[in-house]
Design an enzyme around this catalytic site. Structure first.
Site, PDB file in Angstrom:
ATOM      1  N   TYR A   1      63.201 -46.107  -4.680  1.00 44.14           N
ATOM      2  CA  TYR A   1      64.614 -46.849  -5.518  1.00 44.14           C
ATOM      3  C   TYR A   1      63.971 -47.745  -6.109  1.00 44.14           C
ATOM      4  O   TYR A   1      64.465 -48.740  -6.814  1.00 44.14           O
ATOM      5  CB  TYR A   1      65.448 -46.823  -4.134  1.00 44.14           C
ATOM      6  CG  TYR A   1      67.072 -47.264  -5.393  1.00 44.14           C
ATOM      7  CD1 TYR A   1      67.530 -46.544  -5.884  1.00 44.14           C
ATOM      8  CD2 TYR A   1      67.780 -48.773  -5.156  1.00 44.14           C
ATOM      9  CE1 TYR A   1      68.680 -46.642  -6.738  1.00 44.14           C
ATOM     10  CE2 TYR A   1      68.196 -48.906  -6.215  1.00 44.14           C
ATOM     11  CZ  TYR A   1      69.309 -47.471  -7.145  1.00 44.14           C
ATOM     12  OH  TYR A   1      70.463 -47.503  -7.727  1.00 44.14           O
TER      13      TYR A   1
ATOM     14  N   LYS B   1      70.328 -53.700  -8.473  1.00 44.38           N
ATOM     15  CA  LYS B   1      71.626 -53.287  -8.598  1.00 44.38           C
ATOM     16  C   LYS B   1      72.031 -54.845  -7.640  1.00 44.38           C
ATOM     17  O   LYS B   1      73.046 -54.902  -7.024  1.00 44.38           O
ATOM     18  CB  LYS B   1      71.475 -52.155  -7.846  1.00 44.38           C
ATOM     19  CG  LYS B   1      71.830 -51.087  -8.134  1.00 44.38           C
ATOM     20  CD  LYS B   1      72.714 -50.813  -8.657  1.00 44.38           C
ATOM     21  CE  LYS B   1      72.430 -49.463 -10.442  1.00 44.38           C
ATOM     22  NZ  LYS B   1      73.915 -49.048 -10.803  1.00 44.38           N
TER      23      LYS B   1
END
Length: 258
Positions: free
Chosen positions: A159, A166
Site C-alpha cells: 500500500y 490516507k
C-alpha cells in the site's frame, strides 16, 4: 426530519469520482438514488465519459459533470450548478485517490516530493477543498463522506505511499468534524475492504490483498461497491444524525483480524 430514518427523499448532493461500473462512486450514487436522493455525479477526465454515460439510468438519470479537482474552474462550476439547481446541498461523496505509479510501487522512504505532493493533493486536500465549497450550501446541515482504507491505520504490504496519505485524510475527517459540527455538518470516512476497482488495480500485488480478505475476513467475502453505497446512505440519512468524525469499516470484518 423524514418519517423513515433511512430515507433520502428531498435530499440533494454531489457524488464525485465516477469512472466506470466498478467505481465506489457508482455504488454510492445508485444507493442514494434508490433511497430517494437527487444528485450531480462527476467524472474526472473526458475519456471517462464514454464509460459513465451508460450508467446514468441505474443512478436515476443524475446530471453528469466533468470535474477535475486540479482545475479550480471546474470545481467552481460544479458548486455553482448545485446552487443554481437546488440552492442547497445535503451530502457530498468524495471518492478519488491517486499516486504516481513509481512512487506508489516504491518504498515510502524513497518517494519523490512531487509524487507525495500530488498524492496528498488529489487524495486528501481535494476533500478539504470540496468541503470548503460545500459548507455555504449546507445551510441546514449535511454530510461529507470520503473513502479510506485500513492501510491508513496499519502497515499493509504494497500500500506504500497511500498509507500516510490516507492517514492524513482520516485525521482531516476528525478535525473537519469538530470544526463543522456546530453548523450541523457531519464528516465521515468509509474504509472498505479490497474491492476490484480500476484504482485498486494500480496497487502492486492487489490480488494477494483480495485473496487474504476473502479467506480471512470473518464473513469470508469481499466488500462490494453496493455495500459501501448502503453505508453512505446510512451516514447521510436521518439514521446517522448523531454520528460524526468516524471511520467506518465496511470490510466483512477483516479489520479485526491480526
Amino acid at each position: 426530519m423524514t418519517t423513515q430514518p433511512f430515507s433520502m427523499q428531498g435530499k440533494t448532493g454531489i457524488v464525485t469520482g465516477l469512472a466506470n461500473a466498478d467505481s465506489i462512486a457508482y455504488g454510492c450514487a445508485r444507493a442514494l438514488h434508490q433511497a430517494g436522493a437527487e444528485m450531480i455525479v462527476t467524472y474526472g477526465h473526458p475519456k471517462a465519459e464514454s464509460h459513465v454515460r451508460p450508467l446514468v439510468g441505474e443512478m436515476g438519470d443524475p446530471e453528469l459533470m466533468l470535474c477535475d479537482v486540479l482545475d479550480q474552474s471546474q470545481v467552481d462550476a460544479l458548486f455553482q450548478r448545485a446552487d443554481e439547481r437546488w440552492g442547497k446541498l445535503d451530502f457530498l461523496i468524495h471518492s478519488m485517490a491517486f499516486a504516481p505509479r513509481d512512487d506508489l510501487h516504491g518504498r515510502v522512504v524513497d518517494c519523490s516530493w512531487d509524487g507525495f505532493a500530488q498524492a496528498m493533493n488529489i487524495s486528501c486536500h481535494s476533500f478539504i477543498r470540496l468541503a470548503r465549497q460545500a459548507e455555504p450550501l449546507m445551510k441546514e446541515g449535511g454530510t461529507l463522506i470520503t473513502l479510506s482504507y485500513y492501510g491508513a491505520e496499519k502497515v499493509v504490504d504494497n500500500y506504500n505511499l497511500m498509507g500516510p496519505v490516507k492517514a492524513a485524510l482520516e485525521s482531516s475527517v476528525r478535525y473537519m468534524a469538530a470544526e463543522l459540527g456546530p453548523r450541523g455538518i457531519r464528516v465521515h470516512a468509509i474504509s472498505p475492504g479490497p474491492i476490484r476497482t480500476r484504482a485498486a488495480s494500480g496497487i502492486q500485488d492487489f490480488e494477494t490483498l483480495a485473496r487474504d480478505a476473502e479467506t480471512r475476513s470473518p464473513l469470508r467475502r469481499l466488500t462490494t461497491v453496493d455495500d459501501v453505497g448502503q453505508c453512505a446512505v446510512f451516514l447521510a440519512s436521518g439514521a446517522g444524525q448523531s454520528l460524526t468524525g468516524s471511520t467506518l469499516y465496511v470490510d466483512a470484518g477483516h479489520n479485526i483480524r491480526a
